[in-house]
Design a protein around this motif. Sequence first.
Motif, PDB file in Angstrom:
ATOM      1  N   PHE A  59      68.744  65.521  64.604  1.00 19.60           N
ATOM      2  CA  PHE A  59      67.416  65.335  64.047  1.00 19.60           C
ATOM      3  C   PHE A  59      66.837  66.690  63.672  1.00 19.60           C
ATOM      4  CE2 PHE A  59      62.776  64.675  64.491  1.00 19.60           C
ATOM      5  CZ  PHE A  59      62.624  63.642  63.579  1.00 19.60           C
ATOM      6  N   SER A  60      66.311  66.771  62.455  1.00 20.05           N
ATOM      7  CA  SER A  60      65.643  67.967  61.956  1.00 20.05           C
ATOM      8  C   SER A  60      64.212  67.572  61.623  1.00 20.05           C
ATOM      9  CB  SER A  60      66.362  68.482  60.700  1.00 20.05           C
ATOM     10  OG  SER A  60      65.561  69.410  60.002  1.00 20.05           O
ATOM     11  N   LEU A  90      71.707  60.351  49.236  1.00 20.95           N
ATOM     12  CA  LEU A  90      71.608  61.676  48.644  1.00 20.95           C
ATOM     13  C   LEU A  90      71.600  62.758  49.735  1.00 20.95           C
ATOM     14  CD1 LEU A  90      71.387  63.287  46.036  1.00 20.95           C
ATOM     15  CD2 LEU A  90      68.898  63.038  46.170  1.00 20.95           C
ATOM     16  N   MET A  91      70.917  62.497  50.854  1.00 20.33           N
ATOM     17  CA  MET A  91      70.936  63.431  51.981  1.00 20.33           C
ATOM     18  C   MET A  91      72.365  63.618  52.496  1.00 20.33           C
ATOM     19  SD  MET A  91      67.771  62.486  54.438  1.00 20.33           S
ATOM     20  CE  MET A  91      66.084  62.739  53.988  1.00 20.33           C
ATOM     21  N   GLU A  92      73.085  62.523  52.605  1.00 18.09           N
ATOM     22  CA  GLU A  92      74.460  62.564  53.084  1.00 18.09           C
ATOM     23  C   GLU A  92      75.328  63.406  52.149  1.00 18.09           C
ATOM     24  OE1 GLU A  92      77.846  59.233  53.919  1.00 18.09           O
ATOM     25  OE2 GLU A  92      75.819  58.801  54.636  1.00 18.09           O
ATOM     26  N   LYS A 142      62.125  72.082  54.241  1.00 21.19           N
ATOM     27  CA  LYS A 142      62.463  70.691  54.542  1.00 21.19           C
ATOM     28  C   LYS A 142      63.532  70.567  55.631  1.00 21.19           C
ATOM     29  CE  LYS A 142      61.437  68.706  50.019  1.00 21.19           C
ATOM     30  NZ  LYS A 142      61.967  67.881  48.944  1.00 21.19           N
ATOM     31  N   ILE A 143      64.146  71.685  56.010  1.00 20.57           N
ATOM     32  CA  ILE A 143      65.218  71.649  57.000  1.00 20.57           C
ATOM     33  C   ILE A 143      64.883  72.623  58.117  1.00 20.57           C
ATOM     34  CG2 ILE A 143      67.678  72.013  57.422  1.00 20.57           C
ATOM     35  CD1 ILE A 143      68.138  71.289  54.466  1.00 20.57           C
ATOM     36  N   LEU A 172      57.362  68.873  56.278  1.00 19.50           N
ATOM     37  CA  LEU A 172      57.586  68.208  54.993  1.00 19.50           C
ATOM     38  C   LEU A 172      58.524  67.008  55.065  1.00 19.50           C
ATOM     39  CD1 LEU A 172      57.854  71.233  52.539  1.00 19.50           C
ATOM     40  CD2 LEU A 172      55.874  69.793  53.028  1.00 19.50           C
ATOM     41  N   GLU A 173      59.515  67.063  55.980  1.00 21.12           N
ATOM     42  CA  GLU A 173      60.502  65.980  55.984  1.00 21.12           C
ATOM     43  C   GLU A 173      61.252  65.940  57.311  1.00 21.12           C
ATOM     44  OE1 GLU A 173      63.720  64.150  52.871  1.00 21.12           O
ATOM     45  OE2 GLU A 173      63.367  66.297  52.782  1.00 21.12           O
TER      46      GLU A 173
END
Length: 180
Positions: free
Chosen positions: A33-34, A74-76, A164-165, A38-39
């Motif tokens: 988990f990140s 898309l994340m993957e 975002k990360i 923002l996300e």
Amino acid sequence: MKKNILVLVWALLISQASFAQLYFTQTGKTSFFSKTPLEDISAVNNAVSSILNTATNDIAVRMNINQFRFPNRLMEEHFNENYLESEKFPAATFKGKISEKIDFTKEGTYDVTAKGVMMIHGVSKEKVITGKLTVGKDNISVDTNFEIVLVDYKIDVPKLVWEKIAEKIAVKNNFSLIKK
């Protein structure tokens, strides 16, 4: 004389192997988990292999990076192609030893520490992982929580998506190992 020593070493290895109790899984669960303002990004891998030798306290874990599943395709894709480069670095591993003496013949839950080497993205680093080990009648469960610092494993995050990360990723493991 050399032959006698060789026979003795061979006999010791065979006797050690006969007393060794190996516990194994190929369906271990690793999630990460990140969290950023923002996300939030999360993923799960339910095909993690792990083996524990109760005679030596050695533990090893191996996972294929491309087995992580994200809520967003898309994340993957970005995870595999841009960050972890899973074609170039297909697996992550941990090889270590549990520090505490555990009586694997008695059911119960124990706090444990494993010291070893974690390899992610082609980079190997010494790592200490703490967790809970539960000895059951027919299995051994291992649960851990720890953090991975991306720069420690040369995982580059482009400045465009840097907010975002997270720099530190929370990792959870849950393995239920059965006697091999």
